[in-house]
Design a protein around this motif. Structure first.
Motif, PDB file in Angstrom:
ATOM      1  N   PRO A   1      68.530  -0.788 -35.117  1.00 13.21           N
ATOM      2  CA  PRO A   1      69.494  -0.599 -34.353  1.00 13.21           C
ATOM      3  C   PRO A   1      70.163   0.457 -35.246  1.00 13.21           C
TER       4      PRO A   1
ATOM      5  N   THR B   1      71.128  -0.170 -39.868  1.00 15.37           N
ATOM      6  CA  THR B   1      70.287  -1.151 -40.430  1.00 15.37           C
ATOM      7  C   THR B   1      69.663  -1.021 -41.670  1.00 15.37           C
TER       8      THR B   1
ATOM      9  N   SER C   1      64.990   5.703 -36.770  1.00 10.88           N
ATOM     10  CA  SER C   1      65.146   3.908 -36.783  1.00 10.88           C
ATOM     11  C   SER C   1      64.459   3.781 -36.300  1.00 10.88           C
TER      12      SER C   1
ATOM     13  N   LYS D   1      68.294  -6.835 -31.903  1.00  7.03           N
ATOM     14  CA  LYS D   1      67.598  -5.726 -31.287  1.00  7.03           C
ATOM     15  C   LYS D   1      66.364  -5.801 -31.588  1.00  7.03           C
TER      16      LYS D   1
ATOM     17  N   CYS E   1      62.670  -5.404 -31.396  1.00  8.92           N
ATOM     18  CA  CYS E   1      61.745  -3.642 -31.900  1.00  8.92           C
ATOM     19  C   CYS E   1      60.289  -4.069 -32.198  1.00  8.92           C
TER      20      CYS E   1
END
Length: 380
Positions: free
Chosen positions: A258, A261, A286, A314, A316
């Protein structure tokens, strides 16, 4: 008079010996069924899928209406329509047996993960948990259920050990309402159903396969369950991240981070497995690259975080990093590939690029590629 008195006395003795009771019509023999071990409940233990998509459920209830399929003791049966398009479903096992295995009373799937008992018990044992099993004899089974009822739900092993990473990957948290569809019409399969659209059953042909023969008791005890075998096979093939053959690779790739981070957010997820040598953040892409000190630590982190890694709320992606190629060899390989694909000698590319830094080559950059004379050639 004496005969009538003797008859009344004999009737009184007979009623007293057999547990007599006085009624409007005189003495009668009062008998009652021994209901020890029978179960009476007010609401069933069900999963969200079996309840259906309709939030307003009307249930039919009958005390001691049917025997449990496992312990063969009468219990309170519940019957309801599972959703707007679902069929009528009912409980098949008592609550005592359902609590022993922590399963739904209807589908017999685990209430926490939505998985078959065989899959759940396999990974719980690997995590250090205890597997509960009922004995085969009826007397031993009744005694086991009575002892479990005395100890209460706190004595059960479920929820006391950490969840296995594979259970988190395989867990089915969302309802699967397709399981509530009507059953296949047996008359349609024979070609004899004449009700057409009014038939409450599905007009489809059975597909067969390994899931065609599923047994209720095997599902409950976690033995020889074909659905469990299919799920475990899928876990081995799709839910396991295979490490690369090169033992020198100790880097993991994390993608889909996200926005915003930080290095600390990534480090907090990986430092618990061992020493982290470095973390390289790439905000534009990202993603991040986490390098561990040794290979064993990297393998442990990959096996436990694959498909379940969450950073700042989120989910990942986690993969193994690729081996790093030295810059000099990468430039030479890319230069030779570019020159070879365009049909231009490498010497020409080196003359145009003496520093050895790669630059893209296009055919329009070379006059000779278009059939013209070279630039340094003498004109007419």
């Amino acid at each position: 008079g004496e005969a009538q008195h003797a008859g009344n006395r004999a009737l009184a003795l007979l009623g007293g010996a057999a547990g007599s009771a006085m009624s409007e019509k005189g003495y009668r023999i009062a008998t009652d069924v021994n209901k020890e071990g029978w179960e009476k409940s007010t609401f069933p233990l069900l999963c969200e899928t079996c309840l259906g998509d309709n939030p307003y459920v009307r249930m039919q209830k009958e005390d001691y209406g049917v025997e449990c399929k496992i312990c063969v003791r009468p219990f309170t049966i519940f019957r309801w329509k599972a959703g707007t398009k679902g069929r009528y479903k009912a409980t098949v096992v008592c609550q005592s047996c359902a609590k022993m295995k922590n399963v739904c009373q209807t589908c017999l799937f685990d209430l926490e993960y939505g998985l078959p008992v065989q899959v759940r018990d396999k990974f719980l044992e690997e995590q250090g948990g205890e597997k509960l099993s009922l004995t085969a004899s009826k007397v031993g089974r009744d005694y086991q259920l009575q002892e479990a009822a005395k100890k209460g739900d706190d004595d059960l092993p479920y929820g006391k050990v950490g969840a296995h990473p594979m259970l988190k990957r395989l867990a089915r948290m969302t309802p699967y309402y397709k399981r509530n569809e009507a059953r296949i019409c047996s008359f349609y399969v024979k070609g004899a159903c004449n009700r057409g659209g009014d038939c409450p059953f599905r007009h489809e042909l059975p597909q067969g396969g390994e899931l065609a023969n599923q047994k209720l008791r095997d599902r409950f005890h976690g033995e020889n369950d074909p659905l469990a075998k299919k799920i475990m096979r899928r876990a081995d093939e799709e839910m396991t991240l295979q490490p690369p053959e090169d033992r020198g690779i100790t880097t993991l790739y994390v993608g889909g981070l996200p926005a915003g981070t930080r290095d600390k957010d990534v480090r907090d997820q990986f430092y618990v497995f061992g020493e982290v040598r470095s973390i390289k953040m790439v905000p534009k892409q990202s993603c991040a690259f986490i390098t561990f000190k040794d290979r064993e630590t990297a393998e442990e982190a990959a096996s436990k975080l694959y498909r379940i890694l969450q950073i700042n709320g989120k989910k990942c992606n986690l993969m193994w990093g690729r081996p790093q190629v030295p810059a000099s060899s990468a430039v030479a390989a890319s230069s030779s590939d570019a020159a070879g694909s365009a049909g231009v000698p490498a010497a020409l590319l080196g003359a145009a690029n003496p520093e050895g830094v790669y630059k893209p080559y296009y055919p329009s950059m070379d006059p000779m590629a278009m059939g013209n004379a070279s630039l340094d050639a003498a004109g007419p």
